[in-house]
Design an enzyme around this catalytic site. Structure first.
Site, short mmCIF file in Angstrom:
data_model
loop_
_atom_site.label_atom_id
_atom_site.label_comp_id
_atom_site.label_asym_id
_atom_site.label_seq_id
_atom_site.Cartn_x
_atom_site.Cartn_y
_atom_site.Cartn_z
CG ASP A 49 -1.86 1.20 1.21
OD1 ASP A 49 -2.91 1.11 0.54
OD2 ASP A 49 -1.54 2.23 1.84
CE1 TYR A 54 0.27 7.75 2.93
CE2 TYR A 54 0.89 5.56 2.21
CZ TYR A 54 -0.04 6.42 2.73
OH TYR A 54 -1.29 5.96 3.07
CG HIS A 116 -4.68 9.92 0.16
ND1 HIS A 116 -3.31 9.88 0.06
CD2 HIS A 116 -4.95 9.45 1.40
CE1 HIS A 116 -2.79 9.41 1.18
NE2 HIS A 116 -3.77 9.15 2.02
CE LYS A 279 5.90 2.07 10.11
NZ LYS A 279 6.62 3.16 10.76
#
Length: 327
Positions: A49, A54, A116, A279
């Site tokens: 992802d 980011y 997003h 993560k």
């Protein structure tokens, strides 16, 4: 992509198989994310992802390429998600934004491309700043956001064009509520395959998830461990929130089955039909985050997990952007 049906979610309308556990890359540092991606794929992850916002898609792409070059997997074995940032909502900016993501990742297509946020901001060219972030100029003394008068319909129709070009096999949205989804479904020619939302035991959003199930929209949940990632951002309510990983009942549920509280939380999410994208840059934790499909919960376990819901949201633009999309 071959995987057990228990481990994947079949997306509508494409029929593509999306792994129920993927690697999240938000806040993954540039210096380590390349190796983390390669390690994750070697361990068995097949979903990554990403997002332009980011700021690490180049490094993520390097990790993907290293795994492919090492013969660990083929491109078609992977499910890669990325997201359209708020400054690129105008119809003329959606395709260039998607192509920039593909260039950074070193890919010909993404498996899933999401809007997003349902927030349109003033366009910022790539050469001015990339990723653009939230404010027009973050270097001034008092940075401000400038919103753009662009409808979700305009953005979605441009997303459909990206899909038609084969740049994104599936398209969807993130951080949308039921009302926005209802509106989108009235004019969408390409059905949204996925909704990505904040999901953890403190924020379970059952009504939204029930609606998605009724419309064949798969749900991905981010921030699965609650407020941990938001404490370094200075969010007071994240610091004062219950620490899920230290919850004694969750630790006890895990001990019964040789699992950690983190695995219990991820197992609960998956049991609620939510795809998870935790993560980590630690190889041991990456492996543990995959080892959740043999977990089982008693009725009492599930009742306790459901009782943790406080409707406590950490990623809330009403707090940091004065834009109350969830109210």
């Amino acid at each position: 992509m071959s995987a057990s049906s228990e481990h994947v979610q079949i997306l509508h309308p494409s029929g593509d198989a999306m792994p129920r556990v993927g690697l999240g890359t938000w806040k993954a540092p540039k210096g380590v994310v390349r190796q983390a991606v390669q390690d994750a794929i070697r361990i068995g992850y097949r979903a990554i992802d990403c997002a332009s916002d980011y700021g690490n898609e180049v490094e993520v792409g390097e990790g993907i390429r290293a795994a492919i070059d090492a013969g660990i997997c083929k491109r078609e074995d992977l499910f890669v998600t990325s997201k359209l940032w708020n400054t690129f909502h105008a119809k003329e900016h959606v395709e260039p934004a998607c192509r920039r993501t593909l260039s950074d990742l070193g890919l010909d297509y993404v498996d899933l491309y999401l809007i997003h946020f349902p927030i349109a901001l003033k366009y910022i060219p790539f050469e001015t700043r990339y990723p653009p972030e939230w404010t027009v100029d973050p270097n001034v003394e008092n940075p401000v956001m400038e919103f753009a008068d662009i409808t979700i319909r305009e953005t979605w129709e441009a997303m459909e064009a990206v899909h038609a070009l084969g740049l994104a096999k599936n398209i969807g949205v993130s951080n949308f509520n039921v009302a926005l989804l209802m509106d989108l479904l009235k004019y969408a020619k390409v059905h949204p395959s996925v909704l990505q939302i904040e999901f953890h035991p403190l924020l379970q959003q059952p009504t939204l998830r029930k609606f998605c199930a009724s419309k064949k929209i798969a749900v991905t949940g981010y921030s699965n461990f609650g407020g941990l990632s938001y404490i370094p951002l200075g969010m007071a309510h994240a610091k004062s929130a219950p620490e899920l990983l230290k919850d004694e009942r969750l630790i006890e549920i895990g001990k019964r089955q040789g699992k950690s509280s983190a695995q219990v939380i991820l197992g609960f999410c998956v049991s609620e039909n939510v795809i998870v994208i935790p993560k980590s840059t630690n190889a041991d934790r990456l492996k543990q985050n995959m080892e959740i499909f043999d977990l089982s919960f008693t009725e009492d376990d599930l009742a306790y997990l459901c009782s943790l819901d406080q409707k406590l949201r950490f990623n809330n633009p009403a707090i940091y952007a004065d834009y109350p999309i969830f109210d």
